[in-house]
Motif scaffolding. Sequence first.
Motif, PDB file in Angstrom:
ATOM      1  N   PRO A  97      38.572  39.406  45.071  1.00 17.04           N
ATOM      2  CA  PRO A  97      37.391  40.416  45.334  1.00 17.04           C
ATOM      3  C   PRO A  97      38.069  41.643  46.211  1.00 17.04           C
ATOM      4  CG  PRO A  97      36.465  38.452  45.920  1.00 17.04           C
ATOM      5  CD  PRO A  97      37.504  37.948  46.000  1.00 17.04           C
ATOM      6  N   SER A  98      37.693  42.980  45.595  1.00 16.21           N
ATOM      7  CA  SER A  98      38.180  44.157  46.328  1.00 16.21           C
ATOM      8  C   SER A  98      36.978  45.112  46.322  1.00 16.21           C
ATOM      9  CB  SER A  98      39.237  44.528  45.550  1.00 16.21           C
ATOM     10  OG  SER A  98      39.854  45.802  46.470  1.00 16.21           O
ATOM     11  N   PRO A  99      35.771  44.921  47.050  1.00 10.44           N
ATOM     12  CA  PRO A  99      34.825  45.867  47.233  1.00 10.44           C
ATOM     13  C   PRO A  99      35.076  47.180  47.558  1.00 10.44           C
ATOM     14  CG  PRO A  99      34.746  44.312  49.079  1.00 10.44           C
ATOM     15  CD  PRO A  99      35.763  44.059  48.449  1.00 10.44           C
ATOM     16  N   VAL A 100      34.193  48.119  47.397  1.00 13.10           N
ATOM     17  CA  VAL A 100      34.524  49.753  47.769  1.00 13.10           C
ATOM     18  C   VAL A 100      34.196  49.759  49.306  1.00 13.10           C
ATOM     19  CG1 VAL A 100      33.447  51.830  47.384  1.00 13.10           C
ATOM     20  CG2 VAL A 100      33.639  50.242  45.151  1.00 13.10           C
ATOM     21  N   PRO A 101      35.023  50.209  49.879  1.00 15.34           N
ATOM     22  CA  PRO A 101      35.054  50.669  51.368  1.00 15.34           C
ATOM     23  C   PRO A 101      33.853  51.755  51.553  1.00 15.34           C
ATOM     24  CG  PRO A 101      36.880  51.837  50.578  1.00 15.34           C
ATOM     25  CD  PRO A 101      36.353  50.898  49.367  1.00 15.34           C
ATOM     26  N   ASP A 145      29.878  46.483  51.207  1.00 16.48           N
ATOM     27  CA  ASP A 145      28.511  46.296  50.611  1.00 16.48           C
ATOM     28  C   ASP A 145      28.569  44.761  50.538  1.00 16.48           C
ATOM     29  OD1 ASP A 145      27.390  48.735  51.323  1.00 16.48           O
ATOM     30  OD2 ASP A 145      27.573  49.024  48.948  1.00 16.48           O
ATOM     31  N   ALA A 146      27.494  44.245  51.059  1.00 17.19           N
ATOM     32  CA  ALA A 146      27.461  42.687  50.954  1.00 17.19           C
ATOM     33  C   ALA A 146      27.130  42.135  49.355  1.00 17.19           C
ATOM     34  CB  ALA A 146      26.473  41.848  51.781  1.00 17.19           C
ATOM     35  N   ASP A 147      26.433  43.146  48.547  1.00 10.61           N
ATOM     36  CA  ASP A 147      25.985  42.798  47.476  1.00 10.61           C
ATOM     37  C   ASP A 147      27.108  43.616  46.574  1.00 10.61           C
ATOM     38  OD1 ASP A 147      25.380  45.383  47.787  1.00 10.61           O
ATOM     39  OD2 ASP A 147      23.353  45.227  47.104  1.00 10.61           O
ATOM     40  N   ASP A 148      28.274  44.064  46.698  1.00 10.06           N
ATOM     41  CA  ASP A 148      29.090  44.741  45.994  1.00 10.06           C
ATOM     42  C   ASP A 148      29.531  43.935  44.959  1.00 10.06           C
ATOM     43  OD1 ASP A 148      31.642  45.606  44.700  1.00 10.06           O
ATOM     44  OD2 ASP A 148      31.656  47.394  46.326  1.00 10.06           O
ATOM     45  N   PRO A 149      29.475  44.106  43.519  1.00  8.78           N
ATOM     46  CA  PRO A 149      29.660  43.280  42.311  1.00  8.78           C
ATOM     47  C   PRO A 149      31.241  42.800  42.302  1.00  8.78           C
ATOM     48  CG  PRO A 149      29.399  45.464  41.615  1.00  8.78           C
ATOM     49  CD  PRO A 149      28.824  45.480  43.133  1.00  8.78           C
ATOM     50  N   ALA A 150      31.861  43.703  43.140  1.00 10.78           N
ATOM     51  CA  ALA A 150      33.646  43.061  43.156  1.00 10.78           C
ATOM     52  C   ALA A 150      33.380  41.480  43.669  1.00 10.78           C
ATOM     53  CB  ALA A 150      34.418  43.910  43.885  1.00 10.78           C
ATOM     54  N   LYS A 207      41.499  42.350  42.457  1.00 13.66           N
ATOM     55  CA  LYS A 207      42.909  42.721  43.223  1.00 13.66           C
ATOM     56  C   LYS A 207      43.864  41.786  43.380  1.00 13.66           C
ATOM     57  CE  LYS A 207      44.861  45.244  46.488  1.00 13.66           C
ATOM     58  NZ  LYS A 207      45.475  46.554  46.146  1.00 13.66           N
ATOM     59  N   PRO A 208      45.058  41.996  42.825  1.00 14.93           N
ATOM     60  CA  PRO A 208      46.186  41.188  42.818  1.00 14.93           C
ATOM     61  C   PRO A 208      46.804  40.849  44.386  1.00 14.93           C
ATOM     62  CG  PRO A 208      46.895  42.921  41.438  1.00 14.93           C
ATOM     63  CD  PRO A 208      45.358  43.258  42.189  1.00 14.93           C
ATOM     64  N   ILE A 209      47.049  39.684  44.817  1.00 13.80           N
ATOM     65  CA  ILE A 209      47.563  39.621  45.910  1.00 13.80           C
ATOM     66  C   ILE A 209      48.573  38.514  45.807  1.00 13.80           C
ATOM     67  CG2 ILE A 209      45.730  40.369  47.335  1.00 13.80           C
ATOM     68  CD1 ILE A 209      45.411  37.301  48.272  1.00 13.80           C
ATOM     69  N   GLY A 210      49.837  38.747  46.731  1.00  9.65           N
ATOM     70  CA  GLY A 210      50.819  37.706  46.368  1.00  9.65           C
ATOM     71  C   GLY A 210      51.902  38.518  45.192  1.00  9.65           C
ATOM     72  N   ALA A 224      37.836  39.053  51.047  1.00 12.64           N
ATOM     73  CA  ALA A 224      37.948  40.253  50.087  1.00 12.64           C
ATOM     74  C   ALA A 224      39.245  40.999  50.556  1.00 12.64           C
ATOM     75  CB  ALA A 224      37.052  41.092  50.212  1.00 12.64           C
ATOM     76  N   VAL A 225      40.008  41.579  49.906  1.00 11.30           N
ATOM     77  CA  VAL A 225      40.931  42.698  50.428  1.00 11.30           C
ATOM     78  C   VAL A 225      40.582  44.083  49.773  1.00 11.30           C
ATOM     79  CG1 VAL A 225      43.394  43.217  50.300  1.00 11.30           C
ATOM     80  CG2 VAL A 225      42.827  40.976  50.206  1.00 11.30           C
ATOM     81  N   VAL A 226      40.239  44.868  50.589  1.00  7.35           N
ATOM     82  CA  VAL A 226      39.898  46.376  50.038  1.00  7.35           C
ATOM     83  C   VAL A 226      41.081  47.120  49.813  1.00  7.35           C
ATOM     84  CG1 VAL A 226      38.657  48.287  50.939  1.00  7.35           C
ATOM     85  CG2 VAL A 226      38.097  46.228  51.965  1.00  7.35           C
TER      86      VAL A 226
END
Length: 340
Positions: A171-175, A137-142, A148-151, A217-219
């Motif tokens: 950001p890690s929005p809900v799939p 969702d484009a308006d996902d509050p994430a 979401k940690p990356i690296g 983002a990274v889901v």
Amino acid sequence: MLPPPPPPERPSASPAARTVVVAVGGNALLRGGERATVAEQFEAAARLAVPLAGLLGAGHRLLVTHGNGPQVGFIQRRSELVAPLAPELPALGLDMCVADSQGSLGYLLVSTLAGRLRAAGGPRPGVAGLLTHTVVDADDPAFARPTKPIGSVPGRGSAREPAPGGERLVPSPVPRAVLETEAVRALLAAGIAVVAGGGGGIPLVERPDGTYRGVEAVVDKDLTSALLADAVGADLLVITTGVDRVAVDFGRPGQRFLDRLDVAGARRLLAEGHFPEGSMGPKIRGALRFVTGAPGREALITSVAGLPAALAGRGGTRIRPGPAAAYAPGPPPAPAGRLP
Ligand SMILES: NC(=O)OP(=O)(O)O
């Protein structure tokens, strides 16, 4: 426990065959941390291929999903480090970095599993790696609250201001949907093992005109894995992680490992804060979503090393609906604190 059916003539021929989804964390291929060489990553993938080939050899249908937390961070850092030296090279957005990570990790997983099946010499299903896109969702509050940690280097930061050492939060929005769901279903039905849902899928949002665009983002791969497992009607969702079993009071005095959890118990422990976001939280939420999607399902959380024993019923944490469970198919629920 997953009972081994008799050896089939064709992988999909046994009536006892079940559809199994195995989700592999991005860290599982990086035993040596950030310094793991490509050769070491192939070795890790080859070790993982042994129990996966065992599932296929026993006649089960197999979908492998994988994370990319460390790797997507490396790809982004590489792009950023190169930028001052070669400004003519286009900078990579996170959606492009996720796509790149699907390519390299898909290569590792498909080539090692195909090789293991060939070496085993039994009836050999094909193995297909599928570039996968996940709609969010484009308006996902994430998008306003990166979690979401990356690296791979410990530390905390944000996408704009990375912590020293390279790890950052994104950001890690809900799939909400996976574009390739029908393709995965068709491949599994044809007896072909599938590697898909890599890095949670390339994150897309819908434009007002109905087309898609990639987003920064990274889901979470555990939530995408649960969504895919639900959509393909899987019987078992296995989520691998850094520990053999789920624990309450993890890392604190009184730490206790759990062999099994029912839905009510898992929800209670989640609400009590035993399973933090960015680690065990999405795994438990994904498992809950999956087992409450339809009757007869089971989720199993364990380590890659513990996978063979856990598949044989000798380890891991099993999550089953429990007597009072209600079933409601659909996308994964948002974590506590998100907008509905
Ligand atoms: N995308 C994702 O969830 O990756 P990890 O499982 O490696 O964190």
